[in-house]
Design a protein around this motif. Structure first.
Motif, short mmCIF file in Angstrom:
data_model
loop_
_atom_site.label_atom_id
_atom_site.label_comp_id
_atom_site.label_asym_id
_atom_site.label_seq_id
_atom_site.Cartn_x
_atom_site.Cartn_y
_atom_site.Cartn_z
N THR A 98 0.84 -1.20 0.00
CA THR A 98 0.00 0.00 0.00
C THR A 98 0.87 1.25 0.00
OG1 THR A 98 -0.09 0.02 2.42
CG2 THR A 98 -1.88 -1.12 1.27
N LEU A 99 0.29 2.34 -0.49
CA LEU A 99 0.89 3.66 -0.38
C LEU A 99 0.20 4.37 0.77
CD1 LEU A 99 0.95 4.71 -4.16
CD2 LEU A 99 2.92 4.09 -2.75
N THR A 100 0.95 4.91 1.71
CA THR A 100 0.32 5.58 2.85
C THR A 100 -0.44 6.82 2.41
OG1 THR A 100 2.33 6.82 3.39
CG2 THR A 100 2.01 4.70 4.51
N SER A 101 -0.15 7.35 1.23
CA SER A 101 -0.86 8.51 0.70
C SER A 101 -2.27 8.14 0.25
CB SER A 101 -0.10 9.10 -0.49
OG SER A 101 -0.08 8.16 -1.56
N GLY A 102 -2.55 6.83 0.14
CA GLY A 102 -3.86 6.38 -0.29
C GLY A 102 -3.97 6.12 -1.78
N GLY A 103 -2.89 6.38 -2.53
CA GLY A 103 -2.90 6.12 -3.97
C GLY A 103 -2.94 4.62 -4.25
N ASN A 104 -3.37 4.29 -5.46
CA ASN A 104 -3.45 2.89 -5.87
C ASN A 104 -2.10 2.35 -6.33
OD1 ASN A 104 -6.28 2.53 -5.53
ND2 ASN A 104 -6.61 3.68 -7.42
N ILE A 105 -1.91 1.05 -6.18
CA ILE A 105 -0.77 0.36 -6.78
C ILE A 105 -1.34 -0.50 -7.90
CG2 ILE A 105 1.04 -1.36 -6.43
CD1 ILE A 105 1.47 -0.20 -3.67
N TYR A 106 -0.78 -0.33 -9.10
CA TYR A 106 -1.25 -1.02 -10.29
C TYR A 106 -0.26 -2.10 -10.69
CZ TYR A 106 -4.20 3.11 -10.54
OH TYR A 106 -5.09 4.11 -10.25
N CYS A 107 -0.74 -3.33 -10.82
CA CYS A 107 0.08 -4.46 -11.24
C CYS A 107 -0.57 -5.13 -12.44
CB CYS A 107 0.20 -5.49 -10.11
SG CYS A 107 0.97 -4.85 -8.62
N LYS A 108 0.24 -5.79 -13.25
CA LYS A 108 -0.28 -6.49 -14.42
C LYS A 108 -1.34 -7.51 -13.97
CE LYS A 108 1.23 -8.93 -18.52
NZ LYS A 108 2.38 -9.40 -19.28
N GLY A 109 -2.48 -7.48 -14.62
CA GLY A 109 -3.56 -8.40 -14.28
C GLY A 109 -4.26 -8.08 -12.97
N GLY A 110 -3.86 -6.98 -12.30
CA GLY A 110 -4.48 -6.60 -11.04
C GLY A 110 -4.07 -7.45 -9.86
N ASN A 111 -3.00 -8.24 -10.02
CA ASN A 111 -2.53 -9.10 -8.93
C ASN A 111 -1.10 -8.74 -8.56
OD1 ASN A 111 -4.87 -10.84 -8.80
ND2 ASN A 111 -4.19 -11.66 -10.77
N LEU A 112 -0.85 -8.68 -7.27
CA LEU A 112 0.50 -8.42 -6.78
C LEU A 112 1.37 -9.64 -7.03
CD1 LEU A 112 2.27 -6.39 -5.23
CD2 LEU A 112 1.53 -7.50 -3.13
N PRO A 113 2.44 -9.49 -7.82
CA PRO A 113 3.28 -10.66 -8.12
C PRO A 113 4.10 -11.08 -6.91
CG PRO A 113 4.16 -8.68 -9.16
CD PRO A 113 2.89 -8.28 -8.49
N ASN A 114 4.20 -12.38 -6.70
CA ASN A 114 5.02 -12.91 -5.61
C ASN A 114 6.38 -13.32 -6.13
OD1 ASN A 114 3.50 -12.77 -3.15
ND2 ASN A 114 2.05 -14.14 -4.13
N PRO A 115 7.40 -13.21 -5.30
CA PRO A 115 8.75 -13.53 -5.73
C PRO A 115 8.95 -15.03 -5.96
CG PRO A 115 8.72 -13.03 -3.39
CD PRO A 115 7.35 -12.75 -3.91
N ALA A 116 9.84 -15.34 -6.90
CA ALA A 116 10.25 -16.73 -7.09
C ALA A 116 11.04 -17.18 -5.87
CB ALA A 116 11.11 -16.85 -8.35
N ASN A 117 11.00 -18.45 -5.56
CA ASN A 117 11.68 -19.00 -4.38
C ASN A 117 13.18 -19.15 -4.63
OD1 ASN A 117 9.20 -19.24 -3.09
ND2 ASN A 117 8.87 -21.27 -3.98
N ASN A 118 13.96 -18.85 -3.62
CA ASN A 118 15.42 -19.00 -3.65
C ASN A 118 16.03 -18.35 -4.88
OD1 ASN A 118 15.55 -20.56 -1.19
ND2 ASN A 118 14.60 -22.20 -2.37
N ALA A 119 15.57 -17.15 -5.19
CA ALA A 119 16.07 -16.40 -6.35
C ALA A 119 15.87 -14.90 -6.09
CB ALA A 119 15.34 -16.82 -7.62
N TRP A 120 16.58 -14.10 -6.87
CA TRP A 120 16.40 -12.64 -6.82
C TRP A 120 15.25 -12.25 -7.72
CZ3 TRP A 120 18.38 -9.46 -3.40
CH2 TRP A 120 19.53 -9.85 -2.71
#
Length: 143
Positions: A98-120
């Motif tokens: 979240t942004l504390t300012s209240g602005g939206n966060i936009y991600c492809k497909g509307g889903n927050l991407p999760n990191p791959a395991n054991n990788a950068w």
């Protein structure tokens, strides 16, 4: 010996001893060219749970996930770009952002991407119209 810019006759490699003079109301402050050009990298170390990221500290951040996280971003400014390098030590998720300012966060497909395991994983955020566009490049491993 200090020289005016108009007196410089050749371009040479910059060094840490090179300075930029800033004059304000009669007082002069010298800033190293390296400090002016180099962007600080903020290494947040190992994180889990709720974390707060003050974006006024810099534009490049490094995190190692040791558990699931919920991220709160503050002090963003219109037009700024941020890079977040995230290493996940296991099957951990970014549950929310979240942004504390209240602005939206936009991600492809509307889903927050999760990191791959054991990788950068690289997340790039760009602040526009009071929100942040977030893209992800994942699964960077050593070759």
């Amino acid at each position: 010996m200090d020289k005016k810019i108009s007196q410089l006759t050749e371009l040479t490699a910059r060094t840490e001893s090179d300075v930029i003079a800033i004059v304000n109301g009669g007082s002069t402050k010298k800033i190293s060219v390296e400090d002016f050009i180099r962007e600080p990298v903020i290494n947040a170390g190992s994180v889990s749970g709720g974390i707060s990221v003050d974006l006024s500290l810099g534009h490049w951040f490094i995190f190692t996930l040791t558990g699931n996280v919920s991220v709160s971003l503050s002090n963003e400014k219109e037009g700024e770009e941020f890079l977040f390098w995230v290493y996940s030590n296991g099957n951990y998720s970014i549950n929310s952002m979240t942004l504390t300012s209240g602005g939206n966060i936009y991600c492809k497909g509307g889903n927050l991407p999760n990191p791959a395991n054991n990788a950068w994983n690289l997340y790039r955020g760009f602040v526009i119209n009071g929100g942040m566009v977030l893209t992800e490049l994942d699964n960077f491993s050593a070759i």
